[in-house]
Design a protein around this motif. Structure first.
Motif, short mmCIF file in Angstrom:
data_model
loop_
_atom_site.label_atom_id
_atom_site.label_comp_id
_atom_site.label_asym_id
_atom_site.label_seq_id
_atom_site.Cartn_x
_atom_site.Cartn_y
_atom_site.Cartn_z
N GLU A 117 0.83 -1.21 0.00
CA GLU A 117 0.00 0.00 0.00
C GLU A 117 0.86 1.26 0.00
O GLU A 117 0.43 2.32 -0.45
N GLY A 119 -6.96 -1.23 -6.20
CA GLY A 119 -7.79 -1.23 -5.00
C GLY A 119 -7.23 -0.33 -3.92
O GLY A 119 -7.97 0.38 -3.23
N ASN A 120 -5.91 -0.34 -3.77
CA ASN A 120 -5.28 0.54 -2.77
C ASN A 120 -5.45 2.01 -3.13
O ASN A 120 -5.54 2.86 -2.24
N PHE A 142 -8.12 3.38 -4.55
CA PHE A 142 -9.46 3.77 -4.12
C PHE A 142 -9.53 3.93 -2.60
O PHE A 142 -10.25 4.79 -2.10
N GLN A 143 -8.79 3.11 -1.88
CA GLN A 143 -8.84 3.15 -0.42
C GLN A 143 -8.13 4.37 0.15
O GLN A 143 -8.31 4.70 1.33
N ASN A 144 -7.31 5.03 -0.65
CA ASN A 144 -6.48 6.14 -0.14
C ASN A 144 -6.72 7.47 -0.83
O ASN A 144 -6.08 8.46 -0.49
N ARG A 188 -16.97 2.74 -5.92
CA ARG A 188 -15.64 3.34 -5.90
C ARG A 188 -15.72 4.84 -6.17
O ARG A 188 -15.04 5.65 -5.54
N GLY A 215 -17.08 6.60 -3.08
CA GLY A 215 -16.08 6.71 -2.03
C GLY A 215 -15.10 7.84 -2.27
O GLY A 215 -14.77 8.61 -1.36
N ASP A 264 -13.29 5.58 2.65
CA ASP A 264 -12.83 4.26 2.24
C ASP A 264 -13.98 3.26 2.42
O ASP A 264 -15.10 3.63 2.79
N ASP A 265 -13.71 1.97 2.17
CA ASP A 265 -14.78 0.97 2.19
C ASP A 265 -15.46 0.89 3.55
O ASP A 265 -16.69 0.81 3.65
N GLU A 307 -15.59 3.19 5.93
CA GLU A 307 -16.34 4.42 6.20
C GLU A 307 -17.62 4.49 5.37
O GLU A 307 -18.65 4.99 5.85
#
Length: 225
Positions: free
Chosen positions: A85, A110-111, A113-115, A167, A170, A176-177, A179
């Motif tokens: 990540e 995927g990382n 989108f999470q950040n 996505r 978000g 993130d997922d 939240e």
């Protein structure tokens, strides 16, 4: 993370396929305790710096036209390799908020989108057109609009892109997922109340649930004398 709406920024054409996460950031600073917001100097260091630590002027990110870029234009399979990540953290600490490429490594994407880093997939021919435009034009500016899901460059047709709805939501909301799930807490509670009413046998409380202590002794294969 910060919500993503409309980004107008310098775009750097890092036109190279298979830039993996090890090239994006080495593992040493990640395990060496460097805070994520201070990983910028380590991002793409093998491309940006010579062996003696000096900047390599051949690297597009060191050229005055592209210095401080907020968008990368990259080749196929950007972010392939290991699942670290920290590759996303390093790019964001360098100031990158969007990467436009024909394809991405799945875990890296995927990382992103999470950040809060937007990965935009466009056909290779379209990315090549954008790369030529920022290299040959009066400036190197692109506009990426997540509300409209478009990439714009003055003098070129507007290019649409697609993202999975969750996505996109978000990134727009800066969640993130986990939240995103917590933000729907009221809906989840309402569903659980309805389900308890419709299927009460699935929601037995502790007082009514059969006790394991009441179960017969477990079966064994030992013969009785």
């Amino acid at each position: 993370m910060s919500p993503f709406g409309v980004l107008t920024a310098t775009a750097a054409p890092l036109w190279r396929d298979n830039i993996d996460t090890d090239l994006i950031v080495r593992v040493e600073p990640l395990f060496g305790g460097v805070p994520r917001e201070e990983l910028g100097p380590h991002a793409l260091a093998a491309l940006r710096f010579r062996a003696d630590g000096s900047e390599d002027p051949a690297c597009v990110l060191n050229q005055p036209r592209y210095r401080g870029a907020g968008i990368l234009l990259a080749g196929d399979n950007f972010g392939c390799g290991s699942s670290r990540e920290g590759a996303v953290w390093a790019l964001m600490a360098l100031g990158i908020r969007c990467i436009v490429a024909p394809s991405f490594g799945d875990i890296f994407q995927g990382n992103c989108f999470q950040n809060g880093l937007l990965p935009v997939r466009l056909p290779r021919a379209q990315v090549e057109v954008l790369a030529r435009a920022v290299a040959e034009g009066a400036d190197a500016v692109l506009t990426v609009d997540l509300q409209a899901c478009t990439v714009r460059r003055e003098g070129l047709p507007t290019l649409p892109f697609a993202l999975p709805p969750r996505r996109r939501e978000g990134l727009l909301r800066g969640l993130d997922d986990l939240e995103l799930t917590l933000a729907r807490g009221a809906e989840i509670d309402a569903f659980q109340r309805r389900d308890r009413a419709l299927h009460p046998w699935l929601h037995l409380d502790g007082a009514r649930r059969p006790s394991l202590a009441a179960d017969p002794a477990p079966h064994t294969d030992k013969e009785t004398p």
